[in-house]
Design an enzyme around this catalytic site. Structure first.
Site, short mmCIF file in Angstrom:
data_model
loop_
_atom_site.label_atom_id
_atom_site.label_comp_id
_atom_site.label_asym_id
_atom_site.label_seq_id
_atom_site.Cartn_x
_atom_site.Cartn_y
_atom_site.Cartn_z
N ARG A 149 1.28 -9.08 -12.08
CA ARG A 149 -0.09 -9.19 -12.58
C ARG A 149 -0.54 -7.91 -13.31
O ARG A 149 -0.90 -7.96 -14.48
CB ARG A 149 -0.98 -9.42 -11.37
CG ARG A 149 -2.28 -10.09 -11.64
CD ARG A 149 -3.14 -9.98 -10.41
NE ARG A 149 -2.90 -11.01 -9.43
CZ ARG A 149 -3.52 -12.19 -9.43
NH1 ARG A 149 -4.38 -12.47 -10.37
NH2 ARG A 149 -3.28 -13.06 -8.48
N THR B 25 4.57 -7.70 -1.15
CA THR B 25 4.27 -8.34 -2.44
C THR B 25 5.53 -8.34 -3.30
O THR B 25 6.23 -7.32 -3.36
CB THR B 25 3.13 -7.67 -3.24
OG1 THR B 25 3.17 -8.14 -4.59
CG2 THR B 25 3.22 -6.15 -3.28
N ASP C 33 3.71 -3.47 -6.22
CA ASP C 33 2.70 -2.60 -6.82
C ASP C 33 1.81 -1.89 -5.80
O ASP C 33 0.72 -1.45 -6.13
CB ASP C 33 1.84 -3.40 -7.83
CG ASP C 33 1.16 -4.60 -7.20
OD1 ASP C 33 1.29 -4.81 -5.98
OD2 ASP C 33 0.46 -5.33 -7.94
N ASP D 76 5.41 -8.26 -6.28
CA ASP D 76 5.06 -7.43 -7.46
C ASP D 76 5.43 -5.95 -7.30
O ASP D 76 5.45 -5.21 -8.28
CB ASP D 76 3.56 -7.53 -7.75
CG ASP D 76 3.13 -8.88 -8.28
OD1 ASP D 76 4.01 -9.75 -8.44
OD2 ASP D 76 1.94 -9.08 -8.52
N ARG E 68 -5.99 -16.53 0.21
CA ARG E 68 -6.51 -15.37 -0.51
C ARG E 68 -7.99 -15.18 -0.16
O ARG E 68 -8.80 -14.85 -1.03
CB ARG E 68 -6.34 -15.56 -2.02
CG ARG E 68 -4.89 -15.55 -2.48
CD ARG E 68 -4.82 -15.39 -3.98
NE ARG E 68 -3.48 -15.53 -4.50
CZ ARG E 68 -2.59 -14.53 -4.55
NH1 ARG E 68 -2.90 -13.35 -4.07
NH2 ARG E 68 -1.38 -14.74 -5.06
N ASP F 150 -2.34 -5.53 -1.77
CA ASP F 150 -3.50 -4.64 -1.87
C ASP F 150 -4.81 -5.30 -1.40
O ASP F 150 -5.64 -4.63 -0.80
CB ASP F 150 -3.64 -4.07 -3.29
CG ASP F 150 -3.76 -5.15 -4.35
OD1 ASP F 150 -3.11 -6.20 -4.21
OD2 ASP F 150 -4.52 -4.96 -5.31
N GLY G 158 -0.52 -13.88 -1.69
CA GLY G 158 0.60 -14.75 -2.11
C GLY G 158 1.75 -14.61 -1.12
O GLY G 158 2.01 -13.51 -0.64
O1 F6P Z 1 1.42 -12.30 -4.98
C1 F6P Z 1 1.39 -11.77 -6.27
C2 F6P Z 1 1.57 -12.86 -7.26
O2 F6P Z 1 2.85 -13.44 -7.12
C3 F6P Z 1 1.32 -12.40 -8.70
O3 F6P Z 1 2.46 -11.90 -9.33
C4 F6P Z 1 0.80 -13.65 -9.35
O4 F6P Z 1 -0.08 -13.33 -10.40
C5 F6P Z 1 0.04 -14.32 -8.27
O5 F6P Z 1 0.61 -13.89 -7.06
C6 F6P Z 1 0.06 -15.83 -8.34
O6 F6P Z 1 -0.73 -16.31 -7.31
P1 F6P Z 1 -0.95 -17.82 -6.92
O7 F6P Z 1 0.21 -18.25 -6.08
O8 F6P Z 1 -2.21 -17.79 -6.12
O9 F6P Z 1 -1.03 -18.58 -8.18
#
Ligand code: F6P
Length: 342
Positions: free
Chosen positions: A170, A124, A128, A126, A71, A102, A10
């Site tokens: 997440r 990230t 994490d 997040d 991804r 990660d 992301g």
């Molecule tokens: O990069 C992490 C994140 O922002 C998470 O918090 C979230 O679940 C996910 O990406 C959303 O991803 P996408 O943009 O692929 O929907």
């Protein structure tokens, strides 16, 4: 030395600031840079651009990533893995700096184990990733959540409602806890602590008894009720790293709270607003420090490492250690948040 740079997973405010710092510092070493487009997918397709000093000028405040992202897991299929190694050779990449979370850095760790010269930068919103106190992008996301809560406070109070705010996170509730504390949330729900919906309702009812006719509930998208036994997902599709698309806990909570308390409830999903746009000053500085240290590690021939923030120092730790397990919320921070529930 020809150094490849890629951004995976992301996107996150500060990615461009890292790219700029790497190229500007690397230029002083006389290095050349190949920008790999769209994360690991670009390496499978040999999709690259030249990253000159001029090309990275003006990037510091820009959101997104000039390299694009994906991804894609290039090691999922053995045929892809073969293509990846061939392309690294064909593109004459002496080293790769992978900027990611990660998943992206998990691939980097595996490539390092197979002899590729890789350095990682933790990214990230997040927050994490293990081994680092903070990832860049997190501070920007927290600022956006705080801004949103400040605005939602006034309208929620004016209408005497319950407002549920679903934020990203997440597997770890860092954004919910930090954003919730900064924005004065009355309840904060995180994936690390499955919640009891009746307990959430009890807090809201008690607030009402005490004269507070409104409540703000912040829920990480990965938070879930004890009885459900797992996260609430949008559908059954998984990405190439096996992650489900989360979402729905905000709507679920608002519906249940209204049903159980008879208080009018609404929900807001902050979603990708938390990831877009310009990074905060803190994230620009952190991203810059990470970028500088990453290219210096390359210059020192120190591979298989991830730059990290520990205290106020930039250090480096092994990619394998950084990606071994996720960093979940510091329960001391959650205890502090909990003091303000109700
Ligand atoms: O990069 C992490 C994140 O922002 C998470 O918090 C979230 O679940 C996910 O990406 C959303 O991803 P996408 O943009 O692929 O929907």
């Amino acid at each position: 030395m020809n150094v490849g740079i890629l951004t995976g997973g992301g996107d996150c405010p500060g990615l461009n600031a890292v790219i700029r710092a790497i190229v500007k510092r690397g230029h002083q070493f006389g290095y050349e840079f190949t920008g790999i487009k769209d994360g690991w997918r670009g390496l499978l397709q040999s999709k690259t651009i030249k990253l000159t000093k001029q090309a990275v000028s003006g990037l510091l405040p820009m959101g997104g990533t000039i390299l694009g992202t994906s991804r894609t897991n290039p090691l999922k299929d053995p045929k892809d893995a073969e293509t990846l190694f061939k392309n690294i050779e064909a593109l004459k990449l002496d080293a790769i700096i992978a900027i990611g979370g990660d998943d992206t850095l998990g691939v980097a760790a595996k490539l390092h184990a197979k002899g590729i010269k890789v350095v990682g930068v933790p990214k990230t919103i997040d927050n994490d990733l293990s081994g680092t106190d903070f990832t860049f992008g997190f501070d920007t996301a927290v600022s956006i959540v705080t801004w949103a809560l400040d605005r939602l406070h006034s309208t929620t109070e004016a209408h005497q409602r319950v407002m549920v705010v679903e934020v990203m996170g997440r597997h770890a509730g860092w954004i919910a806890v930090y954003g919730g504390i900064a924005g004065g949330a009355d309840v904060i729900l995180i994936p690390e602590k499955p919640f009891d919906i009746d307990e959430v309702c009890a807090v809201i009812k008690k607030r009402k008894e005490e004269g507070k006719n409104f409540s703000l509930v912040v829920a990480a998208e990965g938070a879930y009720p004890k009885e459900a036994g797992g996260m609430i997902t949008k559908d059954k599709t998984l990405d190439s790293f096996g992650h489900a698309k989360l979402g729905g806990v905000g709507e679920f909570l608002a519906t249940e709270i209204e049903k159980r308390t008879a208080l009018e409830s609404r929900y807001v999903v902050l979603g990708h607003l938390q990831r877009g746009g310009t990074p905060t000053a803190y994230d620009r500085i952190l991203a810059t420090r990470y970028g500088i240290r990453a290219i210096e590690l390359v210059n020192e021939g120190n591979f298989g490492r991830m730059v990290a923030l520990q205290g106020n120092k930039i250090v480096d730790i092994s990619l394998a250690e950084a990606t071994a397990k996720l960093k979940t919320v510091d329960l001391e921070m959650y205890r502090i948040a909990h003091i303000f529930f109700g």
